[in-house]
Write a protein that holds these residues in place. Structure first.
Motif, mmCIF file in Angstrom:
data_model
loop_
_atom_site.group_PDB
_atom_site.id
_atom_site.type_symbol
_atom_site.label_atom_id
_atom_site.label_comp_id
_atom_site.label_asym_id
_atom_site.label_seq_id
_atom_site.Cartn_x
_atom_site.Cartn_y
_atom_site.Cartn_z
ATOM 1 N N THR A 66 9.860 45.025 -46.005
ATOM 2 C CA THR A 66 9.454 44.064 -45.828
ATOM 3 C C THR A 66 11.527 42.936 -45.463
ATOM 4 O O THR A 66 11.636 44.257 -45.815
ATOM 5 C CB THR A 66 9.319 42.934 -47.139
ATOM 6 O OG1 THR A 66 10.181 43.567 -48.396
ATOM 7 C CG2 THR A 66 8.019 43.184 -47.356
ATOM 8 N N ASP A 78 3.863 36.330 -43.108
ATOM 9 C CA ASP A 78 5.635 35.824 -43.942
ATOM 10 C C ASP A 78 4.708 36.301 -45.656
ATOM 11 O O ASP A 78 3.660 35.743 -46.020
ATOM 12 C CB ASP A 78 4.528 34.716 -43.586
ATOM 13 C CG ASP A 78 6.128 33.688 -43.644
ATOM 14 O OD1 ASP A 78 6.265 33.765 -44.992
ATOM 15 O OD2 ASP A 78 7.182 32.878 -43.018
ATOM 16 N N ALA A 79 5.621 36.067 -46.341
ATOM 17 C CA ALA A 79 5.496 36.499 -47.875
ATOM 18 C C ALA A 79 4.955 35.521 -48.174
ATOM 19 O O ALA A 79 4.962 35.327 -49.513
ATOM 20 C CB ALA A 79 6.997 36.586 -47.995
ATOM 21 N N HIS A 80 5.133 33.905 -47.902
ATOM 22 C CA HIS A 80 4.675 33.262 -48.223
ATOM 23 C C HIS A 80 3.240 32.580 -47.707
ATOM 24 O O HIS A 80 2.445 31.817 -48.243
ATOM 25 C CB HIS A 80 5.262 31.261 -47.233
ATOM 26 C CG HIS A 80 6.846 31.171 -47.806
ATOM 27 N ND1 HIS A 80 7.955 32.111 -47.918
ATOM 28 C CD2 HIS A 80 7.333 31.040 -49.023
ATOM 29 C CE1 HIS A 80 8.958 31.736 -48.792
ATOM 30 N NE2 HIS A 80 8.112 31.050 -49.537
ATOM 31 N N THR A 130 0.035 38.742 -46.353
ATOM 32 C CA THR A 130 0.557 39.316 -46.956
ATOM 33 C C THR A 130 -0.237 40.932 -48.066
ATOM 34 O O THR A 130 0.264 42.034 -47.927
ATOM 35 C CB THR A 130 1.304 38.802 -48.767
ATOM 36 O OG1 THR A 130 2.157 37.983 -47.925
ATOM 37 C CG2 THR A 130 1.891 39.850 -49.318
ATOM 38 N N TYR A 177 11.218 45.483 -51.103
ATOM 39 C CA TYR A 177 10.866 43.749 -50.932
ATOM 40 C C TYR A 177 12.078 43.384 -50.425
ATOM 41 O O TYR A 177 13.283 43.619 -51.252
ATOM 42 C CB TYR A 177 10.591 43.322 -52.593
ATOM 43 C CG TYR A 177 10.355 41.448 -52.175
ATOM 44 C CD1 TYR A 177 9.146 40.724 -51.634
ATOM 45 C CD2 TYR A 177 11.338 40.451 -52.460
ATOM 46 C CE1 TYR A 177 9.289 39.811 -51.195
ATOM 47 C CE2 TYR A 177 11.272 39.386 -52.285
ATOM 48 C CZ TYR A 177 10.513 38.461 -51.662
ATOM 49 O OH TYR A 177 10.271 37.081 -51.121
ATOM 50 N N ILE A 226 13.494 40.610 -49.194
ATOM 51 C CA ILE A 226 13.698 39.549 -48.642
ATOM 52 C C ILE A 226 14.590 38.766 -48.889
ATOM 53 O O ILE A 226 14.331 38.607 -50.670
ATOM 54 C CB ILE A 226 11.999 38.643 -48.183
ATOM 55 C CG1 ILE A 226 11.113 39.024 -47.344
ATOM 56 C CG2 ILE A 226 12.669 36.974 -47.485
ATOM 57 C CD1 ILE A 226 9.714 38.896 -47.596
ATOM 58 N N ALA A 281 7.966 33.384 -53.154
ATOM 59 C CA ALA A 281 7.431 34.269 -52.058
ATOM 60 C C ALA A 281 7.330 35.501 -52.850
ATOM 61 O O ALA A 281 6.166 36.435 -53.040
ATOM 62 C CB ALA A 281 8.506 34.313 -51.033
ATOM 63 N N PHE A 322 4.069 37.619 -54.070
ATOM 64 C CA PHE A 322 4.210 39.042 -53.034
ATOM 65 C C PHE A 322 3.440 39.908 -54.865
ATOM 66 O O PHE A 322 3.367 41.051 -54.478
ATOM 67 C CB PHE A 322 5.526 38.944 -53.097
ATOM 68 C CG PHE A 322 5.842 41.260 -52.304
ATOM 69 C CD1 PHE A 322 5.867 41.105 -50.615
ATOM 70 C CD2 PHE A 322 6.442 41.624 -52.560
ATOM 71 C CE1 PHE A 322 5.751 42.186 -50.262
ATOM 72 C CE2 PHE A 322 6.440 42.666 -52.189
ATOM 73 C CZ PHE A 322 6.510 43.228 -51.519
#
Length: 505
Positions: A7, A53-55, A60, A72, A74, A90, A94
């Motif tokens: 990511t 998007d991580a959200h 994901t 990860y 982010i 997030a 994840f």
């Protein structure tokens, strides 16, 4: 070999980690919000790309399917209110998706914090919390806690470099006396890559740092020495808060205040490794970890050679627009202001393209430099990035690169460069530069597009129209002149033998 998900592959660390994983023989999938941001990277054709998007839980989850090791990378820098909750949400999502997908390990790069005492800044607290979320999840996790990362293009290093190079004498706040253990980006990448092949039972955090423990003031002096500069005069004062310090850093360096603030706040507390247990799993290289002075030397060499693979500005600027350029038919009848200019150029298309692709940064914008500097200063005063981000490479561009307060949205080599504005505006703006051959001549085309938001956006366009006419009106003429000079340089000079040959003919 492992199947790895990275990511943050468009960011500073992620963009350097991917080619290192590929070189080690791992299969790599990159999770990015826009696949187009990876298109021009030299390794793009060797990775899988998952747009997510991580959200977004569903996307994901799809990105994590079939993955062994998930990196990860982010973290919100310069985010506004609520960034802690966004980071938390997030990370939790994840971790759950990774567990459901059967991921063997999560690797997270966090921040080095003091063991006890000292109030953490909001950003360091958030990074610490994200690490704990992964360590408590159902997936074995490795959390690497690093202090300042030294490498060409990192925000921390650029802040240090510009403060050192631009200020032979400076008054500094108390945080310059805090002790920290910086680490070279090469050692960070070596640690990250190693965890793709280490057995799964390891599930803990590790402190990582280089061999030197220094204060920020000492780092300034060492940097000056390596760069061949005189010793800097540093006068500590007790009055500059992190907020004021970040604005001061924003004035002196290319790093804007909203990104400088979390970096400055992280310096309030000591950041020294409490253990070196990682060596039991990833042994130190025979020559040892890279020291601070060597790390600075390597970074400056990369900068001199214009070989900066990624920069802190590679990642999207928080709050910057991400909307693509609207096409004219879709906006028919809507509010879309366009300023078009064209000019024939007395040069070959290749010469004109070199000027177009080299625009911005040290080369400037070919129109009223003082006016551009004023616009950049106003943007920084409004909390924007201003002009000081410059360019990653002085000659070559790729999609996603930042150029001052623009970002490359599209580039068609030899034909088109489209830039999206990341300055603070009441609307969305683009600048499109292109060249074409028409009736046997090279022609330069320029188009500025603005989509206003609300009444304020319309007022902004009309009030700034005289300024735009002045700026954009001069650009074609100056770009054409620069292209003609480029063409003249590339033409071979004729010597006396050429003259005599023409006379005989």
């Amino acid at each position: 070999m492992a199947r790895c998900l990275v990511t943050g592959a468009t960011g500073y660390i992620g963009g350097r980690l991917v080619p290192e994983l590929l070189a080690a023989g791992h299969d790599v999938r990159c999770m990015v919000r826009s696949a187009g941001r990876l298109r021009d990277l030299p390794w793009a054709g060797h990775v899988e790309v998952a747009e997510a998007d991580a959200h977004d839980a569903d996307r994901t989850a799809a990105a994590l399917r079939g993955i062994d090791v998930a990196y990860y990378l982010i973290h919100t820098m310069g985010g506004g209110k609520g960034f802690e909750e966004a980071d938390r949400t997030a990370a939790v999502g994840f971790a759950r998706a990774a567990e459901a997908a059967g991921v063997r390990r999560i690797v997270y790069l966090g921040g080095l914090t003091p063991g006890t005492g000292g109030e953490l800044s909001p950003h360091m607290s958030s990074r610490s919390e994200v690490g704990e979320i992964f360590l408590r999840s159902g997936v074995p996790a490795v959390v690497l806690r690093a202090a300042m990362i030294i490498g060409s293009g990192s925000a921390s290093f650029e802040m240090l470099r510009y403060l050192t190079e631009r200020l032979p004498m400076m008054t500094t706040p108390r945080w310059v006396r805090s002790r920290t253990q910086p680490i070279a980006v090469r050692d960070v990448l070596r640690y990250l890559v190693a965890w793709a092949g280490i057995p799964d039972e390891v599930d803990r955090a590790f402190d990582i740092g280089g061999p030197d423990v220094l204060t920020y003031a000492e780092m300034i002096q060492h940097h000056a020495s390596v760069a061949g500069l005189p010793t800097r005069v540093i006068i500590p004062v007790p009055v500059l808060s992190p907020g004021l310090s970040s604005h001061w850093v924003g004035l002196v360096t290319p790093v804007p205040a909203n990104i400088a603030r979390p970096l400055v706040e992280s310096l309030r507390n000591p950041a020294v490794c409490r253990e070196h247990d990682i060596a039991a799993h990833v042994p130190d290289p025979p020559e040892g970890l890279i020291g601070f002075r060597q790390a600075v030397s390597l970074a400056l060499q990369r900068i001199r050679e214009a070989d900066v693979a990624t920069r802190w500005s590679s990642a999207s600027t928080p709050g910057a627009p991400s909307d693509p350029l609207p096409t004219d038919p879709d906006w028919a009848g809507g509010s879309l202001y366009i300023d078009r200019r064209s000019m024939p150029v007395d040069a070959a298309p290749e010469a004109l393209w070199r000027v177009i692709e080299g625009i911005g940064g040290e080369n400037g914008w070919y129109s009223l430099p003082v006016a551009w500097r004023i616009r950049g200063a106003l943007d920084r005063m409004a909390g924007g990035v201003g002009l000081r981000r410059g360019r990653r490479d002085p000659r070559r561009l790729r999609v996603g690169d930042s150029i001052d307060f623009w970002r490359v949205e599209e580039i068609e080599p030899g034909r088109l460069l489209r830039l999206r504005a990341e300055m603070r505006l009441p609307g969305l703006a683009w600048l499109e530069l292109s060249q074409a051959e028409e009736d046997g001549r090279t022609v330069y085309h320029q188009r500025a597009v603005f989509h206003p938001r609300g009444l304020l956006g319309h007022l902004y366009w009309w009030l700034s129209s005289p300024f735009h006419r002045l700026i954009f009106g001069r650009m074609p003429r100056n770009v054409a002149a620069a292209a003609a000079r480029q063409g003249a340089k590339s033409r071979p000079r004729r010597g006396p033998h050429d003259r005599r040959a023409r006379e005989r003919a």
